[in-house]
Write an enzyme that holds these catalytic residues in place. Structure first.
Site, PDB file in Angstrom:
ATOM      1  N   SER A   1      36.266  49.691  40.913  1.00 16.91           N
ATOM      2  CA  SER A   1      36.834  50.505  39.839  1.00 16.91           C
ATOM      3  C   SER A   1      36.020  51.780  39.670  1.00 16.91           C
ATOM      4  CB  SER A   1      36.803  49.727  38.524  1.00 16.91           C
ATOM      5  OG  SER A   1      37.122  50.586  37.444  1.00 16.91           O
TER       6      SER A   1
ATOM      7  N   TYR B   1      31.719  45.332  32.559  1.00 15.76           N
ATOM      8  CA  TYR B   1      32.695  45.477  33.653  1.00 15.76           C
ATOM      9  C   TYR B   1      32.147  46.476  34.676  1.00 15.76           C
ATOM     10  CZ  TYR B   1      37.352  46.613  35.690  1.00 15.76           C
ATOM     11  OH  TYR B   1      38.428  46.827  36.507  1.00 15.76           O
TER      12      TYR B   1
HETATM   13  N1  LIG Z   1      44.432  48.030  35.781  1.00 12.64           N
HETATM   14  C1  LIG Z   1      43.460  48.928  35.844  1.00 12.64           C
HETATM   15  O1  LIG Z   1      43.465  49.917  35.106  1.00 12.64           O
HETATM   16  C2  LIG Z   1      42.361  48.786  36.851  1.00 12.64           C
HETATM   17  C3  LIG Z   1      41.506  49.871  37.034  1.00 12.64           C
HETATM   18  C4  LIG Z   1      40.491  49.772  37.970  1.00 12.64           C
HETATM   19  C5  LIG Z   1      40.336  48.606  38.680  1.00 12.64           C
HETATM   20  N2  LIG Z   1      41.178  47.554  38.480  1.00 12.64           N
HETATM   21  C6  LIG Z   1      40.956  46.341  39.244  1.00 12.64           C
HETATM   22  O2  LIG Z   1      42.108  46.057  40.009  1.00 12.64           O
HETATM   23  C7  LIG Z   1      42.158  44.678  40.305  1.00 12.64           C
HETATM   24  C8  LIG Z   1      43.548  44.155  40.049  1.00 12.64           C
HETATM   25  O3  LIG Z   1      43.839  44.205  38.653  1.00 12.64           O
HETATM   26  P1  LIG Z   1      45.271  44.534  38.041  1.00 12.64           P
HETATM   27  O4  LIG Z   1      45.186  45.839  37.387  1.00 12.64           O
HETATM   28  O5  LIG Z   1      46.297  44.338  39.088  1.00 12.64           O
HETATM   29  O6  LIG Z   1      45.396  43.474  36.887  1.00 12.64           O
HETATM   30  P2  LIG Z   1      46.056  42.039  36.827  1.00 12.64           P
HETATM   31  O7  LIG Z   1      47.481  42.123  37.235  1.00 12.64           O
HETATM   32  O8  LIG Z   1      45.730  41.497  35.504  1.00 12.64           O
HETATM   33  O9  LIG Z   1      45.298  41.240  37.961  1.00 12.64           O
HETATM   34  C9  LIG Z   1      44.089  40.589  37.819  1.00 12.64           C
HETATM   35  C10 LIG Z   1      44.182  39.351  38.637  1.00 12.64           C
HETATM   36  O10 LIG Z   1      42.923  38.692  38.731  1.00 12.64           O
HETATM   37  C11 LIG Z   1      43.172  37.310  38.707  1.00 12.64           C
HETATM   38  N3  LIG Z   1      42.039  36.513  38.325  1.00 12.64           N
HETATM   39  C12 LIG Z   1      41.255  36.665  37.239  1.00 12.64           C
HETATM   40  N4  LIG Z   1      40.337  35.695  37.217  1.00 12.64           N
HETATM   41  C13 LIG Z   1      40.542  34.917  38.307  1.00 12.64           C
HETATM   42  C14 LIG Z   1      39.952  33.757  38.811  1.00 12.64           C
HETATM   43  N5  LIG Z   1      38.911  33.197  38.217  1.00 12.64           N
HETATM   44  N6  LIG Z   1      40.442  33.226  39.954  1.00 12.64           N
HETATM   45  C15 LIG Z   1      41.486  33.772  40.576  1.00 12.64           C
HETATM   46  N7  LIG Z   1      42.093  34.872  40.143  1.00 12.64           N
HETATM   47  C16 LIG Z   1      41.635  35.436  39.007  1.00 12.64           C
HETATM   48  C17 LIG Z   1      44.271  37.187  37.675  1.00 12.64           C
HETATM   49  O11 LIG Z   1      44.913  35.938  37.824  1.00 12.64           O
HETATM   50  P3  LIG Z   1      45.755  35.305  36.599  1.00 12.64           P
HETATM   51  O12 LIG Z   1      46.998  36.093  36.522  1.00 12.64           O
HETATM   52  O13 LIG Z   1      45.953  33.899  37.017  1.00 12.64           O
HETATM   53  O14 LIG Z   1      44.917  35.448  35.364  1.00 12.64           O
HETATM   54  C18 LIG Z   1      45.160  38.345  38.024  1.00 12.64           C
HETATM   55  O15 LIG Z   1      46.096  38.006  39.003  1.00 12.64           O
HETATM   56  C19 LIG Z   1      41.057  44.035  39.478  1.00 12.64           C
HETATM   57  O16 LIG Z   1      39.935  43.819  40.287  1.00 12.64           O
HETATM   58  C20 LIG Z   1      40.744  45.090  38.434  1.00 12.64           C
HETATM   59  O17 LIG Z   1      39.418  44.976  37.974  1.00 12.64           O
HETATM   60  C21 LIG Z   1      42.203  47.628  37.581  1.00 12.64           C
END
Ligand SMILES: NC(=O)c1ccc[n+]([C@@H]2O[C@H](COP(=O)([O-])OP(=O)(O)OC[C@H]3O[C@@H](n4cnc5c(N)ncnc54)[C@H](OP(=O)(O)O)[C@@H]3O)[C@@H](O)[C@H]2O)c1
Ligand SMILES: Cc1cc2nc3c(=O)[nH]c(=O)nc-3n(C[C@H](O)[C@H](O)[C@H](O)COP(=O)(O)OP(=O)(O)OC[C@H]3O[C@@H](n4cnc5c(N)ncnc54)[C@H](O)[C@@H]3O)c2cc1C
Lengths: 433, 245
Positions: free
Chosen positions: B138, B151
């Site tokens: 991120s 984070y």
């Molecule tokens: N959205 C943003 O603004 C943003 C910005 C920068 C970076 N990111 C990064 O992008 C990545 C994807 O996030 P996203 O935005 O697509 O959000 P998201 O849809 O909420 O995805 C996060 C995923 O992580 C999974 N997860 C969390 N804990 C876990 C565990 N213990 N075991 C297995 N899976 C687990 C969640 O599974 P469940 O659905 O089962 O909970 C969910 O599918 C993450 O690494 C996040 O930090 C996001």
């Protein structure tokens, strides 16, 4: 969050929920208690049908379940957009059996409004091609179709989200030889000629007329009638993504009577011949406005109303003239005025179309426009017609009840499934459902 | 046809990436912890054209299962072309400030789980001698800020880990990609008010697939975050400390 429909009127403060799976929906219904819930797709309905205390957005319910390429049967979750369905099915030689004038709507929204397209006069509404629906009602998740929970099916198609949240939909597709349309445009001088040409071309797969509704007198109702047939030419090409966008609200003077008149005339006079032919891709043919994202902002921050009504065939030219004359006189004009022929009415409780003529026009919101539309409602009801709920933000309970005679049956069914306690929109409350 | 492994496959960003690979006709293996959602995604990717889709239920914090699950994946896929790590959680910063336990548990999901997975993956990929390991970190890892430094710290740790792993695997033909998205409109950020800086997951996914195919090392998505973070990183401390970032 502040939320509105496509017409940006009315706005309400709403709590948005984004269920990730069917189970989430059940939990949200249980949690909601007395607060009203309503399903929401892409918010392309103009008025307040997808507004409530809590909106259940289908954004993440967007999975294909299966696609049988041999027989053209597709099942997907309710948040799947028509745009993404087209992307999948066009290369395989299939097309939507019914499509509204924008591909940025969800399947759930298309079922809930039981949308119609340019082929309604021959093929009917979207629901005619729906085989089955998986619905989350407060009494549980059920599958409904013409053979199973049939009365729930007929209430859900066209039911404006008021029977529960649609989870999945199974639809029958239409075989096409290519992704292009053989389009014929005919220029007409007045309303009589317009209706005559539409009727003469009843067998044409697609037909619609763009009316210049600011012209009065002998030119009242002059139009461009557009007919279309699928053609073998051009191959199976999926459309390009929309590029242009209107990022800011246009200043208010943009759509005053004068600029609109200029717009409508230019459109009409661009056509020099009475009849012209062209082979066009399905995108510009079916979705002319999708090329400009957020075009609703052209109406400025104040919002606008779309008024779409249908009057029975018997009322015909007389009814249309009465309404068009009243509109012309008001000078409240319209950016778009579209006239279409409808085929016969289906048996869904709240579906809009009935055999006759439908006219849709945009009006910039103002107090005068609101009272003008109340007046038009009276004329429409007097001729035995009705107003489209997917576009409505202002109709009265009385007008609704007079023009949708099956509303009581619908309410009864809602009670039966426990939906009346939980699924209510700003619109349903206004309409006394 | 490529072979793709996605960990945290129910992530909205990851799912958008999977759809792009499915459309290209690739074979995909999904790991995520919610069976019901996983099944829906498997079906969907098949309809979208994936050559084949496999899946297994997997919690990244179940460290004991790491070796066996990755063995299963590699047994099934053979040589893997792309691995994407997408799992993550967005911590409640103020909760973490008052509970070391919460802070540590966030570091565990967002960094330690990946350290473990990447250690095993690096060895497997090194053995194969090709492919890409892509990890979503991120922009938050670029500088610790009061609004979300737990984070940020986890993501910064991952970025440093990836930098070293890239160095190690460079001569072995394995590419290591550090993906740094800015604000993305996903379930993780559903409660935030969205503005012009926000991107859709589909858009970010296109950037990820492009960065993988062009063998990039570090990528900011959308691109303008490289500029924004350049400014944030280089803000003199006496100014930085007075901001509300
Ligand atoms: N959205 C943003 O603004 C943003 C910005 C920068 C970076 N990111 C990064 O992008 C990545 C994807 O996030 P996203 O935005 O697509 O959000 P998201 O849809 O909420 O995805 C996060 C995923 O992580 C999974 N997860 C969390 N804990 C876990 C565990 N213990 N075991 C297995 N899976 C687990 C969640 O599974 P469940 O659905 O089962 O909970 C969910 O599918 C993450 O690494 C996040 O930090 C996001
Ligand atoms: C440019 C443009 C052209 C259009 N052309 C046509 C046309 O030619 N013909 C036509 O018929 N309509 C047309 N419409 C209207 C549009 O097709 C309908 O309003 C459609 O319902 C919008 O779908 P949506 O996904 O945006 O749903 P929303 O606008 O979000 O919701 C519409 C209704 O569907 C319900 N709903 C949505 N999702 C669900 C769900 N999952 N479960 C239960 N209920 C749900 C909502 O509660 C609400 O009552 C047009 C609209 C625009 C903006």
């Amino acid at each position: 969050m502040r939320l509105s429909g496509w017409g940006r009127y009315p706005y309400i403060d709403s709590h948005a929920e984004y269920p990730l799976c069917d189970g989430d929906v059940q939990k949200l219904v249980e949690l909601a208690g007395e607060q009203s819930l309503i399903g929401r797709g892409l918010g392309r309905s103009y008025g307040d049908s997808a507004l409530a205390h809590t909106t259940l957005h289908s954004l993440y319910l967007d999975h294909f379940r299966f696609f049988d390429k041999k027989i053209g049967l597709l099942r997907c979750s309710s948040g799947t957009t028509l745009a993404s369905i087209l992307e999948l099915i066009i290369p395989e030689g299939w097309f939507l059996s019914v499509t509204p004038g924008t591909k940025f709507v969800t399947v759930g929204g298309a079922v809930a409004s039981d949308v119609h397209g340019k082929n309604h006069h021959l093929d009917g509404c979207f629901s005619e091609f729906v085989e089955s629906i998986k619905l989350a009602t407060p009494n549980g998740v059920v599958e409904c179709s013409r053979n199973q929970n049939a009365s729930l099916f007929y209430a859900t198609c066209g039911g404006m989200g008021l029977t529960g949240l649609i989870l999945e939909v199974e639809i029958r597709l239409k075989r096409v030889p290519s992704s292009f349309i053989d389009a014929t445009t005919i220029k007409t001088k007045n309303l009589e000629e317009t209706v005559e040409i539409l009727e003469e071309n009843h067998s044409s797969t697609y037909s619609v007329a763009w009316i210049d509704c600011l012209t009065t007198g002998s030119g009242l109702g002059r139009s461009l009638v557009m007919l279309g047939e699928h053609t073998k030419e051009g191959g199976l090409v999926v459309g390009k993504k929309a590029k242009l966008s209107v990022p800011f609200d246009m200043p208010d003077f943009f759509l005053n009577g004068l600029t609109m008149q200029a717009f409508n005339s230019a459109y009409y006079h661009r056509m020099t011949k009475v009849r012209s032919h062209a082979i066009v891709h399905y995108e510009p043919y079916f979705y002319p406005l999708d090329g400009i994202l957020n075009w609703n902002r052209l109406y400025g921050a104040g919002g606008f109303l779309q008024y779409q009504f249908v009057i029975p065939k018997e009322a015909g030219i007389e009814g249309l003239s009465a309404i068009l004359s009243r509109l012309s006189a008001s000078k409240k004009g319209s950016f778009l005025a579209v006239l279409k022929m409808f085929g016969t009415e289906n048996c869904n409780h709240l579906s809009f179309p009935l055999g006759g003529y439908t006219l849709a026009l945009d009006l910039k919101l103002s107090r005068e426009v609101l009272s003008l539309l109340d007046e038009l409602d009276e004329i429409v009801v007097a001729y035995g017609g009705r107003v489209y709920l997917a576009k409505d933000a202002r109709m009265s309970k009385e007008v609704f009840r007079k023009s949708y005679p099956r509303w009581e049956k619908f309410s009864e069914l809602r009670r039966q499934w426990g939906a009346h306690k939980h699924f209510n929109s700003t619109q349903s409350q206004r309409l006394g459902l | 046809m490529k072979k793709i492994l996605i960990i945290g496959a129910t992530s909205s960003i990851a799912e958008s990436v999977a759809r792009l690979y499915a459309k290209q006709g690739d074979e995909i293996y999904l790991l995520a912890r919610n069976q019901g959602r996983l099944d829906k995604i498997v079906n969907d990717l098949r309809v979208r054209g994936a050559a084949d889709v496999h899946s297994a239920v997997f919690d990244v914090c179940d460290f004991d299962a790491h070796v066996s699950i990755l063995d299963d994946v590699f047994d099934r896929l053979g040589e893997v072309d792309v691995v994407l790590l997408a799992h993550g959680t967005l911590p409640d910063q103020s909760l973490c400030e008052n509970s070391a336990e919460s802070a540590l548990s966030e570091i565990k999901v967002n960094a330690l789980s990946s350290v473990s997975l990447l250690t095993h993956l690096a060895n497997k990929m090194e053995y194969v001698g090709k492919g890409t390991i892509a990890v979503i970190t991120s922009v938050a890892g670029d500088r610790g800020r009061k609004s979300n430094y737990v984070y940020g710290a986890a993501k910064a740790m991952l970025s440093a880990f990836l930098e070293g792993m890239r160095h190690r695997l460079f001569s072995k033909g394995v590419v290591v990609l550090d993906i740094r998205p800015g604000f993305v409109d996903t379930p993780m950020t559903k409660d935030f008010a969205k503005g012009v800086l926000w991107a859709k997951p589909e858009k970010v996914a296109e950037g990820i697939v492009r960065a993988i195919s062009t063998k990039k090392s570090v990528v900011y998505l959308p691109f303008f975050w490289a500029g924004i973070m350049g400014v944030v990183r280089n803000l003199p401390r006496f100014i930085f400390l007075r901001t509300s970032l």
